[in-house]
Design an enzyme around this catalytic site. Structure first.
Site, short mmCIF file in Angstrom:
data_model
loop_
_atom_site.label_atom_id
_atom_site.label_comp_id
_atom_site.label_asym_id
_atom_site.label_seq_id
_atom_site.Cartn_x
_atom_site.Cartn_y
_atom_site.Cartn_z
N SER A 221 0.80 -1.22 0.00
CA SER A 221 0.00 0.00 0.00
C SER A 221 0.84 1.28 0.00
O SER A 221 1.64 1.50 -0.89
CB SER A 221 -0.93 -0.07 1.21
OG SER A 221 -1.73 1.05 1.30
N ARG B 228 1.89 5.18 17.12
CA ARG B 228 1.37 6.41 16.52
C ARG B 228 0.76 7.30 17.60
O ARG B 228 0.11 6.81 18.53
CB ARG B 228 0.28 6.10 15.50
CG ARG B 228 0.76 5.34 14.28
CD ARG B 228 -0.30 5.39 13.18
NE ARG B 228 -0.04 4.38 12.16
CZ ARG B 228 0.82 4.54 11.16
NH1 ARG B 228 1.54 5.65 11.08
NH2 ARG B 228 0.99 3.59 10.27
N ASP C 195 -1.80 1.43 -3.51
CA ASP C 195 -2.56 0.31 -4.08
C ASP C 195 -4.00 0.71 -4.38
O ASP C 195 -4.86 -0.14 -4.62
CB ASP C 195 -2.51 -0.94 -3.18
CG ASP C 195 -3.13 -0.72 -1.83
OD1 ASP C 195 -3.27 0.45 -1.41
OD2 ASP C 195 -3.48 -1.70 -1.15
C1 LIG Z 1 -3.31 6.13 11.11
C2 LIG Z 1 -3.46 5.39 9.83
O1 LIG Z 1 -3.58 6.00 8.77
N1 LIG Z 1 -3.45 4.04 9.92
C3 LIG Z 1 -3.58 3.18 8.75
C4 LIG Z 1 -2.50 2.13 8.72
O2 LIG Z 1 -2.66 1.29 9.85
P1 LIG Z 1 -1.74 1.32 11.14
O3 LIG Z 1 -2.21 0.12 11.94
O4 LIG Z 1 -2.02 2.64 11.79
O5 LIG Z 1 -0.33 1.25 10.66
O6 LIG Z 1 -2.65 1.34 7.54
C5 LIG Z 1 -3.89 0.61 7.50
C6 LIG Z 1 -3.88 -0.23 6.24
O7 LIG Z 1 -3.80 0.56 5.10
C7 LIG Z 1 -5.06 1.58 7.56
O8 LIG Z 1 -6.25 0.84 7.61
C8 LIG Z 1 -4.93 2.48 8.78
O9 LIG Z 1 -5.93 3.44 8.79
MG LIG Z 2 -3.75 1.14 0.60
#
Ligand SMILES: CC(=O)N[C@H]1[C@@H](OP(=O)(O)O)O[C@H](CO)[C@@H](O)[C@@H]1O
Ligand SMILES: [Mg+2]
Length: 559
Positions: free
Chosen positions: A67, A527, A284
C-alpha cells in the site's frame, strides 16, 4: 492429510525457510515487512489461501502489496469469498503459519488445523485462488512464491490476474463468487456505466463541474496506471493524471498517505494548480483524498480527507432516502424502514463527528483497520464507513436493494412518484458504482464526482461543510510496540500502567484537546494523534505525548 500430501508439503516448504529471528503478525491489513524477508511468508499465505478456499468451497483472493509503505517494503493479504478481509477467526492460524520455525512444524500445524476446522482435504476437492500484485518490483517473485504455496496443496489452482489495485482484486473475488463476470474490463464497465447512470439522473440545472477538470495524483503506483487505461472509456469526466508511475518513486512525497499526513502538495503539483480540484490515491488505490492547492501558501493545501468524503456521501444518501420516504400524493406510505449508520475510527476529526451527529446520523466507532469498520457498517441497510486517511465505502443490504429494484420499476403517474423512482435508481447505481467488497479509490472518486455534479458544488463548497480542528500525527520508535494495549476503540491505553493518566494530564492543558496513542499494525512504531483548537496547540500536544511515549517505552526506558 495423507502421506502423499504431507510429503509434497514438506518438500516444497523446505525450499522456503523463514528468515531467522523475525516474528510477523497479520496486523491491520495482512503481513508487511521489507520485501527481502517475505518469500517464506508469502509462500505460507499461499497455503493458507488454498485451505481457505477448500474450507469455504469458494474463490479466494491473495493480494501482494504494501500500500502506502516504502517501495522496498511489500506485503500479502487474503480476500475472503465476499471480497472482504480474511475472517478474523483465521488470523491466529495465519500468524502461527507465518512463524512456524521449520517445515516439520509447518506440516504439523496444517495437519492439526485441517482437522480442527474440518477442512475437506482428500485431494478430490478443488480450490481456486486469484492472485494480484501492485507495481512494486518485488511483486513478481513474491507472486511466484505464493503460487508455489498454493500448488503445494493438492487440488488448488492459482490464477494470476497480474498487476491490479487491491480493490480490483477484492471486487473480482466477490464477482466470481456471485457467478458474475470478473475481468478488469467488467470492473471498468460496471464503474463507468453506473457513473454515467448517476450523471443521467442529475436534476436539471445543477451541472457545473463537467467542464472543469479533475487532477489526480496516482502515487506513482498501480492506481495511476489503471486510471490512464480507464480514462479512455470513461465519459462525463475530464481527468488529468499525474504521478502515474512512468517516472518517480512509488509513494515518495506523493499519494494519499503523504498528502493526508503532511498536508502539503505532492510532487508533480505546483502553485499554478491553485484552486483546481485535485485528488490523491495511495500506492494500491484503496485510499482517496481530495485537496486544493492554497494560493501563495508555501505548498500548503486545503485537505478534504476521508471524513469529508464520508460526509458528502452521507448527505447524498440522506437526500435520496428522504425523497423515497415522502408520501406519494397522500397515498399509503410504502417506504422501506432503512437503517443508516456511519462508522469512523478515533482518527476521525472531531469536527466531522460533530457535523455528522448534527445531521442526525448514528455515528459509531471501531478500532483502526477496515476489517473492523466494514464489519460494523454491514449491520445497517446502508452503512457508510471511512477512515480519515480516505479508506472507506458504502455498503447496501440485499433487502434494501431488492426493495429499491421494485420501487424503481413501479410505474408512476405523479411527479413525486417519478422523483422517487429516480431516487431509487440513484441508490441502485451507487450500489453498483461503489465497491461493496472494500474501500476503492477509483470507484470512490467517481462517486464523489457524480455527487458534486448532482449537488452543483465546487470543491470549495464541499470543503466548507465544516472546518477541521487542527490535528497532528507523529510516529515514535519504541523497543516493543506490542507493550501498548488499548481499549474503547483505541482511545484508552491500559498498558503500560500510568501512561494514560499522563496523557490525560497533558491533554487537559489544551482547549478542545484530544489525544490518543496506539501501536501501528503496519509499521514498527507507536502512533500519536493529537487535536486541539489551534495548529500550535495540536503540535505541542502531539510532541509532549510523543515524549511521554518515549519515556515509557523508548530505548532509554526501563521496559
Ligand atoms: C493512522 C493510519 O492511517 N493508519 C492506517 C494504517 O494502519 P496502522 O495500523 O495505523 O499502521 O494502515 C492501515 C492499512 O492501510 C489503515 O487501515 C490504517 O488506517
Ligand atoms: Mg492502501
Amino acid at each position: 492429510m495423507n502421506e502423499k500430501q504431507r510429503s509434497i508439503l514438506l518438500d516444497s516448504s523446505s525450499r522456503f525457510p523463514p528468515p531467522p529471528g523475525v516474528k510477523l503478525s497479520y496486523g491491520t491489513s495482512g503481513f508487511r515487512a521489507d520485501a527481502s524477508i517475505l518469500q517464506s511468508t508469502v509462500f505460507r499465505v499461499g497455503i493458507l489461501a488454498a485451505l481457505r478456499s477448500l474450507k469455504t468451497q469458494s474463490v479466494i483472493g491473495l493480494m501482494i502489496t504494501a500500500s502506502h509503505n516504502d517501495v522496498s517494503d511489500n506485503g500479502v493479504k487474503i480476500a475472503d469469498p465476499s471480497g472482504g478481509m480474511l475472517s478474523q477467526a483465521w488470523e491466529p492460524f495465519a500468524d502461527a503459519l507465518a512463524n512456524a520455525p521449520d517445515s516439520l512444524h509447518l506440516v504439523q500445524l496444517v495437519d492439526d488445523f485441517v482437522r480442527k476446522e474440518n477442512i475437506p482435504f482428500e485431494g478430490l476437492e478443488s480450490a481456486e485462488i486469484l492472485l494480484g500484485r501492485d507495481t512494486r518490483p518485488s511483486g513478481e517473485s513474491l507472486l511466484e512464491a505464493a503460487k508455489k504455496g498454493i500448488n503445494s496443496i493438492v487440488g488448488a489452482v492459482a490464477v494470476d490476474m497480474g498487476v491490479l489495485t487491491t480493490p480490483q482484486l477484492h471486487w473480482m473475488v466477490r464477482a466470481r463468487n456471485k457467478g458474475m463476470k470478473a475481468t478488469e474490463l467488467d470492473y471498468f464497465d460496471q464503474l463507468s456505466s453506473s457513473f454515467s447512470k448517476l450523471i443521467d439522473l442529475i436534476p436539471h440545472g445543477n451541472i457545473v463541474n463537467t467542464m472543469d477538470k479533475l487532477i489526480v495524483d496516482g502515487a506513482n503506483g498501480v492506481g495511476g496506471e489503471k486510471l490512464v487505461v480507464f480514462k479512455k472509456v470513461l465519459q462525463f469526466l475530464d481527468l488529468e493524471i499525474r504521478n502515474s508511475g512512468k517516472e518517480g518513486v512509488l509513494n515518495e512525497e506523493v499519494g494519499a498517505d503523504y498528502v493526508q499526513k503532511e498536508k502539503v502538495v505532492p510532487r508533480g503539483f505546483a502553485p499554478a494548480d491553485a484552486g483546481m480540484r485535485c485528488a490523491s490515491l495511495d500506492g494500491d488505490a484503496d485510499r482517496l483524498v481530495y485537496f486544493s492547492v492554497i494560493p501563495n501558501a508555501d505548498n500548503r493545501i486545503c485537505l478534504i480527507d476521508g471524513d469529508k468524503i464520508l460526509s458528502l456521501f452521507a448527505l447524498f444518501i440522506m437526500e435520496q432516502l428522504s425523497i423515497l420516504n415522502q408520501n406519494e400524493c397522500g397515498g399509503e406510505n410504502n417506504s422501506y424502514p432503512a437503517t443508516l449508520g456511519v462508522v469512523q475510527t478515533a482518527y476521525a476529526n472531531g469536527a466531522s463527528t460533530d457535523y455528522l451527529k448534527h445531521l442526525g446520523l448514528e455515528v459509531v466507532f471501531t478500532p483502526t483497520g477496515v476489517k473492523y469498520l466494514h464489519e460494523k457498517a454491514a449491520e445497517y441497510d446502508i452503512g457508510i464507513y471511512f477512515e480519515a486517511n480516505g479508506h472507506g465505502t458504502i455498503l447496501l443490504s440485499e433487502g434494501l436493494l431488492h426493495w429499491l429494484d421494485g420501487r424503481s420499476s413501479k410505474p408512476s403517474l405523479t411527479s413525486k412518484g417519478s422523483e422517487q423512482q429516480k431516487a431509487a435508481l440513484r441508490l441502485l447505481a451507487v450500489s453498483k458504482l461503489i465497491n461493496q467488497a472494500v474501500g476503492d479509490a477509483l470507484s470512490g472518486l467517481l462517486l464523489v464526482e457524480a455527487i458534486l455534479q448532482h449537488m452543483g458544488w465546487s470543491i470549495h463548497r464541499w470543503s466548507e461543510l465544516y472546518h477541521d480542528l487542527p490535528s497532528r500525527q507523529l510516529k515514535v520508535k519504541v523497543v516493543d510496540r506490542s507493550a501498548v494495549v488499548t481499549e474503547n476503540a483505541e482511545t484508552v491505553v491500559v498498558r503500560p500502567l500510568g501512561i494514560q493518566e499522563a496523557i490525560n494530564a497533558e491533554t487537559a492543558k489544551y482547549p478542545q484537546g484530544r489525544c490518543f496513542i496506539r501501536p501501528s499494525g503496519t509499521e514498527d512504531v507507536v502512533r500519536v494523534y493529537a487535536e486541539a483548537s489551534t495548529e500550535e496547540a495540536a503540535v505541542n500536544l502531539a510532541n509532549s505525548v510523543a515524549r511521554l511515549v518515549d519515556q515509557f517505552l523508548g530505548f532509554g526506558s526501563s521496559s
